[in-house]
Each structure stands twice: as C-alpha cells, then as structure tokens.
Design a protein around this motif. Structure first.
Motif, PDB file in Angstrom:
ATOM      1  N   LEU A  15       0.743  -1.193  -0.046  1.00 21.28           N
ATOM      2  CA  LEU A  15      -0.060   0.032   0.047  1.00 21.28           C
ATOM      3  C   LEU A  15       0.931   1.162  -0.083  1.00 21.28           C
ATOM      4  CD1 LEU A  15      -2.951  -0.823   2.362  1.00 21.28           C
ATOM      5  CD2 LEU A  15      -2.845  -0.228   0.079  1.00 21.28           C
ATOM      6  N   ALA A  16       1.831   1.265   0.862  1.00 25.07           N
ATOM      7  CA  ALA A  16       2.558   2.681   0.875  1.00 25.07           C
ATOM      8  C   ALA A  16       3.529   2.551  -0.677  1.00 25.07           C
ATOM      9  CB  ALA A  16       3.812   2.322   2.000  1.00 25.07           C
ATOM     10  N   PHE A  17       3.795   1.486  -1.302  1.00 29.30           N
ATOM     11  CA  PHE A  17       4.538   1.603  -2.632  1.00 29.30           C
ATOM     12  C   PHE A  17       3.646   2.162  -3.484  1.00 29.30           C
ATOM     13  CE2 PHE A  17       5.552  -0.064  -6.707  1.00 29.30           C
ATOM     14  CZ  PHE A  17       6.771   0.233  -6.943  1.00 29.30           C
ATOM     15  N   VAL A  18       2.367   1.685  -3.621  1.00 29.94           N
ATOM     16  CA  VAL A  18       1.323   2.297  -4.319  1.00 29.94           C
ATOM     17  C   VAL A  18       0.880   3.769  -3.974  1.00 29.94           C
ATOM     18  CG1 VAL A  18      -1.017   1.905  -5.199  1.00 29.94           C
ATOM     19  CG2 VAL A  18       0.423  -0.298  -4.950  1.00 29.94           C
ATOM     20  N   ALA A  19       1.030   4.120  -3.046  1.00 28.23           N
ATOM     21  CA  ALA A  19       0.620   5.382  -2.571  1.00 28.23           C
ATOM     22  C   ALA A  19       1.687   6.313  -2.965  1.00 28.23           C
ATOM     23  CB  ALA A  19       0.361   5.487  -1.023  1.00 28.23           C
ATOM     24  N   LEU A  20       2.861   5.978  -2.906  1.00 29.69           N
ATOM     25  CA  LEU A  20       4.129   6.862  -3.291  1.00 29.69           C
ATOM     26  C   LEU A  20       4.023   6.749  -4.959  1.00 29.69           C
ATOM     27  CD1 LEU A  20       6.888   5.903  -0.928  1.00 29.69           C
ATOM     28  CD2 LEU A  20       5.748   8.063  -1.154  1.00 29.69           C
ATOM     29  N   ARG A  21       3.600   5.832  -5.529  1.00 26.56           N
ATOM     30  CA  ARG A  21       3.488   5.717  -7.021  1.00 26.56           C
ATOM     31  C   ARG A  21       2.327   6.773  -7.647  1.00 26.56           C
ATOM     32  NH1 ARG A  21       8.203   4.664  -9.558  1.00 26.56           N
ATOM     33  NH2 ARG A  21       9.144   2.912  -8.323  1.00 26.56           N
ATOM     34  N   GLY A  22       1.508   7.339  -6.654  1.00 25.90           N
ATOM     35  CA  GLY A  22       0.496   8.217  -7.145  1.00 25.90           C
ATOM     36  C   GLY A  22      -0.942   7.450  -7.471  1.00 25.90           C
ATOM     37  N   ALA A  23      -1.114   6.204  -6.748  1.00 24.74           N
ATOM     38  CA  ALA A  23      -2.196   5.632  -7.278  1.00 24.74           C
ATOM     39  C   ALA A  23      -3.468   6.507  -6.632  1.00 24.74           C
ATOM     40  CB  ALA A  23      -2.311   4.231  -6.779  1.00 24.74           C
ATOM     41  N   PHE A  24      -3.184   7.046  -5.327  1.00 24.15           N
ATOM     42  CA  PHE A  24      -4.249   7.742  -4.553  1.00 24.15           C
ATOM     43  C   PHE A  24      -4.343   9.297  -4.671  1.00 24.15           C
ATOM     44  CE2 PHE A  24      -3.190   4.008  -1.911  1.00 24.15           C
ATOM     45  CZ  PHE A  24      -4.295   3.247  -2.014  1.00 24.15           C
ATOM     46  N   GLY A  25      -3.546   9.683  -5.715  1.00 23.78           N
ATOM     47  CA  GLY A  25      -3.805  11.283  -6.012  1.00 23.78           C
ATOM     48  C   GLY A  25      -1.912  11.701  -5.919  1.00 23.78           C
ATOM     49  N   ALA A  27       1.338  13.083  -4.652  1.00 16.70           N
ATOM     50  CA  ALA A  27       1.990  13.378  -3.360  1.00 16.70           C
ATOM     51  C   ALA A  27       1.791  14.653  -2.514  1.00 16.70           C
ATOM     52  CB  ALA A  27       3.618  12.929  -3.414  1.00 16.70           C
ATOM     53  N   LEU A  28       1.827  14.926  -1.318  1.00 17.99           N
ATOM     54  CA  LEU A  28       1.817  16.013  -0.684  1.00 17.99           C
ATOM     55  C   LEU A  28       2.861  17.046  -1.158  1.00 17.99           C
ATOM     56  CD1 LEU A  28       0.984  14.996   2.882  1.00 17.99           C
ATOM     57  CD2 LEU A  28      -0.703  15.793   0.941  1.00 17.99           C
ATOM     58  N   THR A  29       4.119  16.548  -1.372  1.00 18.80           N
ATOM     59  CA  THR A  29       5.231  17.361  -1.817  1.00 18.80           C
ATOM     60  C   THR A  29       5.134  17.595  -3.342  1.00 18.80           C
ATOM     61  OG1 THR A  29       6.589  15.675  -1.741  1.00 18.80           O
ATOM     62  CG2 THR A  29       6.522  16.801   0.120  1.00 18.80           C
ATOM     63  N   ALA A  30       4.167  17.289  -4.152  1.00 24.78           N
ATOM     64  CA  ALA A  30       4.279  17.148  -5.402  1.00 24.78           C
ATOM     65  C   ALA A  30       4.053  18.859  -6.132  1.00 24.78           C
ATOM     66  CB  ALA A  30       3.186  16.565  -6.038  1.00 24.78           C
ATOM     67  N   GLY A  31       3.425  19.548  -5.474  1.00 26.59           N
ATOM     68  CA  GLY A  31       3.286  21.015  -5.869  1.00 26.59           C
ATOM     69  C   GLY A  31       3.358  21.951  -4.812  1.00 26.59           C
ATOM     70  N   ALA A  32       3.400  23.251  -5.266  1.00 30.43           N
ATOM     71  CA  ALA A  32       3.505  24.311  -3.887  1.00 30.43           C
ATOM     72  C   ALA A  32       2.298  24.405  -3.211  1.00 30.43           C
ATOM     73  CB  ALA A  32       3.620  25.617  -4.882  1.00 30.43           C
ATOM     74  N   ARG A  33       2.747  24.465  -1.863  1.00 29.43           N
ATOM     75  CA  ARG A  33       1.923  24.487  -0.919  1.00 29.43           C
ATOM     76  C   ARG A  33       1.227  25.857  -0.421  1.00 29.43           C
ATOM     77  NH1 ARG A  33       4.509  20.529   3.453  1.00 29.43           N
ATOM     78  NH2 ARG A  33       4.749  18.904   2.325  1.00 29.43           N
ATOM     79  N   GLN A  34       2.045  26.896  -1.166  1.00 33.13           N
ATOM     80  CA  GLN A  34       1.500  28.215  -0.783  1.00 33.13           C
ATOM     81  C   GLN A  34       1.750  28.845  -2.277  1.00 33.13           C
ATOM     82  OE1 GLN A  34       3.687  29.814   2.237  1.00 33.13           O
ATOM     83  NE2 GLN A  34       2.668  28.678   3.988  1.00 33.13           N
ATOM     84  N   PRO A  35       0.759  28.711  -3.042  1.00 33.90           N
ATOM     85  CA  PRO A  35       0.970  29.382  -4.328  1.00 33.90           C
ATOM     86  C   PRO A  35       0.950  30.797  -4.127  1.00 33.90           C
ATOM     87  CG  PRO A  35      -1.067  28.410  -4.391  1.00 33.90           C
ATOM     88  CD  PRO A  35      -0.575  27.927  -3.139  1.00 33.90           C
ATOM     89  N   ASP A  36       0.273  31.445  -3.516  1.00 34.18           N
ATOM     90  CA  ASP A  36       0.228  33.024  -3.298  1.00 34.18           C
ATOM     91  C   ASP A  36       1.192  33.636  -2.529  1.00 34.18           C
ATOM     92  OD1 ASP A  36      -1.020  31.651  -1.154  1.00 34.18           O
ATOM     93  OD2 ASP A  36      -2.511  33.603  -0.793  1.00 34.18           O
ATOM     94  N   LEU A  37       2.284  32.870  -2.183  1.00 36.09           N
ATOM     95  CA  LEU A  37       3.276  33.420  -1.448  1.00 36.09           C
ATOM     96  C   LEU A  37       3.869  34.734  -1.921  1.00 36.09           C
ATOM     97  CD1 LEU A  37       4.949  33.070   1.152  1.00 36.09           C
ATOM     98  CD2 LEU A  37       6.403  31.546  -0.066  1.00 36.09           C
TER      99      LEU A  37
END
Length: 79
Positions: A15-25, A27-37
């Motif tokens: 499950l952890a491997f599948v989650a890291l491969r993007g099966a559940f969307g 990853a949290l670190t994939a994009g900017a967390r504060q785009p309006d910074l």
C-alpha cells in the motif's frame, strides 16, 4: 504465530509503494503548498543583493579549509 504480522506488514508495504507511485492522487510534496506566497510579499523590489565584503567575510569559515583554532589558554592542573 508470526504469519499474520508478516502478512500485514507485506500488505502495508505494498500500500505504501502504491501510494508513493500516485495511485491515490499526487503526493503532498508534488506541488507548491503556498501558491500565493509571492503575491503576499510586501515590496519585493526593495530587496537588494550585495556581495559580502572582506571585513564581513573574515569570521566566516572557509569550506574545505582547516578548522579554526580556538583561542583558549591552558595551564597545568595542580597535583
């Protein structure tokens, strides 16, 4: 006796491997967390970058150079 804990660990690892491969969307670190910074900065054009002068750099460590010696005084301990 150890059959079920090992099976549970294998399922959790899959499950952890599948989650890291993007099966559940993404990853949290994939994009900017504060785009309006950048839009919230106050006067970003006032920021000036200047080189460090020799006087300011005197107390900085030189990367790859020898470690500075500590300025301490030593004395013999009484017996």
């Amino acid at each position: 006796m150890l059959r079920w804990p090992i099976a549970i660990l294998i399922v959790l690892n899959v499950l952890a491997f599948v989650a890291l491969r993007g099966a559940f969307g993404p990853a949290l670190t994939a994009g900017a967390r504060q785009p309006d910074l950048l839009n919230r900065q106050i006067h970003p054009d006032w920021l000036k970058v200047r080189p460090v002068s020799a006087a300011d750099a005197a107390d900085q460590a030189v990367v790859g150079g020898p470690a500075p010696q500590a300025r301490i005084s030593t004395s013999e301990l009484p017996q």
